[in-house]
Design an enzyme around this catalytic site. Structure first.
Site, PDB file in Angstrom:
ATOM      1  N   ARG A 132      55.992  33.618  32.167  1.00 55.03           N
ATOM      2  CA  ARG A 132      54.723  33.311  32.726  1.00 55.03           C
ATOM      3  C   ARG A 132      53.433  33.645  31.568  1.00 55.03           C
ATOM      4  O   ARG A 132      52.782  33.048  31.393  1.00 55.03           O
ATOM      5  CB  ARG A 132      54.454  34.065  33.980  1.00 55.03           C
ATOM      6  CG  ARG A 132      53.341  33.425  34.786  1.00 55.03           C
ATOM      7  CD  ARG A 132      53.174  33.974  36.221  1.00 55.03           C
ATOM      8  NE  ARG A 132      53.066  35.537  35.949  1.00 55.03           N
ATOM      9  CZ  ARG A 132      52.890  36.229  37.372  1.00 55.03           C
ATOM     10  NH1 ARG A 132      53.082  35.477  38.360  1.00 55.03           N
ATOM     11  NH2 ARG A 132      52.865  37.432  37.340  1.00 55.03           N
ATOM     12  N   ARG A 191      48.388  34.723  30.857  1.00 58.07           N
ATOM     13  CA  ARG A 191      47.989  35.965  31.470  1.00 58.07           C
ATOM     14  C   ARG A 191      48.010  37.226  30.820  1.00 58.07           C
ATOM     15  O   ARG A 191      49.264  37.569  30.352  1.00 58.07           O
ATOM     16  CB  ARG A 191      48.828  36.009  33.016  1.00 58.07           C
ATOM     17  CG  ARG A 191      48.160  35.298  33.987  1.00 58.07           C
ATOM     18  CD  ARG A 191      49.016  35.288  35.407  1.00 58.07           C
ATOM     19  NE  ARG A 191      48.856  36.885  35.851  1.00 58.07           N
ATOM     20  CZ  ARG A 191      49.264  37.004  37.091  1.00 58.07           C
ATOM     21  NH1 ARG A 191      49.563  36.357  37.729  1.00 58.07           N
ATOM     22  NH2 ARG A 191      49.109  38.334  37.275  1.00 58.07           N
ATOM     23  N   ARG A 246      47.569  45.424  49.100  1.00 61.25           N
ATOM     24  CA  ARG A 246      48.558  46.017  48.150  1.00 61.25           C
ATOM     25  C   ARG A 246      48.727  47.707  48.293  1.00 61.25           C
ATOM     26  O   ARG A 246      49.485  48.257  47.661  1.00 61.25           O
ATOM     27  CB  ARG A 246      47.991  45.789  46.946  1.00 61.25           C
ATOM     28  CG  ARG A 246      48.919  44.946  45.856  1.00 61.25           C
ATOM     29  CD  ARG A 246      48.256  44.964  44.645  1.00 61.25           C
ATOM     30  NE  ARG A 246      48.646  44.089  43.666  1.00 61.25           N
ATOM     31  CZ  ARG A 246      48.736  42.957  43.234  1.00 61.25           C
ATOM     32  NH1 ARG A 246      48.087  41.898  44.103  1.00 61.25           N
ATOM     33  NH2 ARG A 246      49.206  42.484  42.376  1.00 61.25           N
ATOM     34  N   LYS A 303      55.595  34.948  44.855  1.00 64.84           N
ATOM     35  CA  LYS A 303      54.865  34.986  46.053  1.00 64.84           C
ATOM     36  C   LYS A 303      53.488  33.776  46.024  1.00 64.84           C
ATOM     37  O   LYS A 303      53.128  33.370  46.802  1.00 64.84           O
ATOM     38  CB  LYS A 303      54.469  36.106  46.487  1.00 64.84           C
ATOM     39  CG  LYS A 303      53.894  37.000  45.709  1.00 64.84           C
ATOM     40  CD  LYS A 303      53.670  38.725  46.507  1.00 64.84           C
ATOM     41  CE  LYS A 303      52.666  39.177  45.760  1.00 64.84           C
ATOM     42  NZ  LYS A 303      52.765  39.380  44.157  1.00 64.84           N
ATOM     43  N   ARG A 346      52.901  47.320  36.070  1.00 63.91           N
ATOM     44  CA  ARG A 346      52.640  46.823  37.327  1.00 63.91           C
ATOM     45  C   ARG A 346      53.830  46.742  38.342  1.00 63.91           C
ATOM     46  O   ARG A 346      53.536  47.078  39.643  1.00 63.91           O
ATOM     47  CB  ARG A 346      52.432  45.226  37.067  1.00 63.91           C
ATOM     48  CG  ARG A 346      51.020  44.957  36.385  1.00 63.91           C
ATOM     49  CD  ARG A 346      50.786  43.582  35.938  1.00 63.91           C
ATOM     50  NE  ARG A 346      50.767  42.697  36.968  1.00 63.91           N
ATOM     51  CZ  ARG A 346      51.237  41.389  36.580  1.00 63.91           C
ATOM     52  NH1 ARG A 346      51.655  41.050  35.571  1.00 63.91           N
ATOM     53  NH2 ARG A 346      51.393  40.445  37.495  1.00 63.91           N
TER      54      ARG A 346
HETATM   55  P1  AMP Z   1      48.120  39.397  41.305  1.00 60.21           P
HETATM   56  O1  AMP Z   1      47.765  37.879  40.705  1.00 60.21           O
HETATM   57  O2  AMP Z   1      48.350  39.375  42.564  1.00 60.21           O
HETATM   58  O3  AMP Z   1      49.486  40.042  40.437  1.00 60.21           O
HETATM   59  O4  AMP Z   1      46.917  40.502  40.622  1.00 60.21           O
HETATM   60  C1  AMP Z   1      46.744  40.610  39.402  1.00 60.21           C
HETATM   61  C2  AMP Z   1      45.983  41.989  39.287  1.00 60.21           C
HETATM   62  O5  AMP Z   1      44.731  41.882  40.144  1.00 60.21           O
HETATM   63  C3  AMP Z   1      46.666  43.222  39.697  1.00 60.21           C
HETATM   64  O6  AMP Z   1      47.538  43.808  38.999  1.00 60.21           O
HETATM   65  C4  AMP Z   1      45.428  44.011  40.241  1.00 60.21           C
HETATM   66  O7  AMP Z   1      45.089  44.779  39.102  1.00 60.21           O
HETATM   67  C5  AMP Z   1      44.401  43.220  40.770  1.00 60.21           C
HETATM   68  N1  AMP Z   1      44.604  42.900  42.168  1.00 60.21           N
HETATM   69  C6  AMP Z   1      44.759  41.720  42.865  1.00 60.21           C
HETATM   70  N2  AMP Z   1      45.046  42.168  44.182  1.00 60.21           N
HETATM   71  C7  AMP Z   1      44.698  43.119  44.190  1.00 60.21           C
HETATM   72  C8  AMP Z   1      44.589  43.997  45.521  1.00 60.21           C
HETATM   73  N3  AMP Z   1      44.865  43.707  46.709  1.00 60.21           N
HETATM   74  N4  AMP Z   1      44.172  45.414  45.305  1.00 60.21           N
HETATM   75  C9  AMP Z   1      44.056  46.028  44.236  1.00 60.21           C
HETATM   76  N5  AMP Z   1      44.143  45.298  43.099  1.00 60.21           N
HETATM   77  C10 AMP Z   1      44.361  43.973  43.188  1.00 60.21           C
END
Ligand code: AMP
Length: 198
Positions: A127, A133, A88, A13, A144
């Site tokens: 990744r 990361r 989320r 995404k 996750r």
């Molecule tokens: P992502 O890059 O979107 O996978 O986000 C990486 C991490 O950031 C997630 O596993 C959460 O710990 C945190 N995170 C990102 N967006 C959110 C959100 N909308 N609500 C809560 N935690 C978030």
């Protein structure tokens, strides 16, 4: 256009949100990227978020809603935006709805990218190696995915009930998935057939 991308971690995404944003000339707003940048810059937000992100859990709704409220008010987001990684949780989705309604705005559509779980795990392993990361290590990846199923997957029904959801098959090349996204956006709001359940 105001579009939300839903989909498990590793579904592509982020990549697709950026591509769609450049096709539409609006910013792609990734809460994960904003948090990672805050970590690198050692900002207070980053210090708060880092430990949580490393476990695969979610940062608090209040913090994330405040962050999105601020970012969507920037000048570049006035004509629309693509959200990647927000909302989320149902609480975040209701806050977004209230925030948009208060300013006479609404979502144009929600794209639900689906990819089978074994493929997600493979993609995230790749990744972790390519982008280092810290939350792409196998134990965090499993957490996750669990958090996604528990907290985020209910948003699929939430948006389906609002006739905003379009399902998009996320398996294929980047350009194949982009084409599906363009087709899906032309078809939202999705029509619900009589008697269908959300
Ligand atoms: P992502 O890059 O979107 O996978 O986000 C990486 C991490 O950031 C997630 O596993 C959460 O710990 C945190 N995170 C990102 N967006 C959110 C959100 N909308 N609500 C809560 N935690 C978030």
């Amino acid at each position: 256009m105001r579009v939300v991308f839903l989909g498990p971690p590793g579904s592509g995404k982020g990549t697709q949100a950026k591509l769609l944003a450049s096709r539409l000339g609006v910013p792609a707003i990734s809460t994960g990227e904003i948090l990672r940048a805050a970590v690198l810059e050692r900002k207070p937000l980053g210090l708060q978020a880092k430990a949580i992100m490393d476990t695969g859990e979610l940062v608090s709704d209040d913090l994330m809603v405040a962050l999105i409220q601020e970012r969507t008010q920037d000048a570049d987001a006035r004509g629309g935006f693509i959200l990647d990684g927000f909302p989320r949780t149902i609480a975040q989705a209701s806050a977004l709805e209230a925030m948009l309604t208060a300013t006479g705005q609404s979502l144009s559509g929600v794209l639900n990218l689906s990819v089978p779980e074994p493929l997600l795990v493979d993609r995230m392993a790749g990744r972790a190696a390519a982008e280092s990361r810290s939350d792409d290590v196998p134990s965090t990846v499993r957490e996750r995915l669990r958090v996604y199923r528990e907290k985020t997957a209910p948003l699929v029904d939430y948006y389906r009930q609002r006739d905003l959801l379009a399902d998009v098959d996320g398996v294929g090349s980047i350009s194949e998935v982009s084409d599906r996204i363009d087709r899906a956006l032309r078809s939202v709001p999705m029509r619900r057939t009589a008697g269908s359940r959300a």
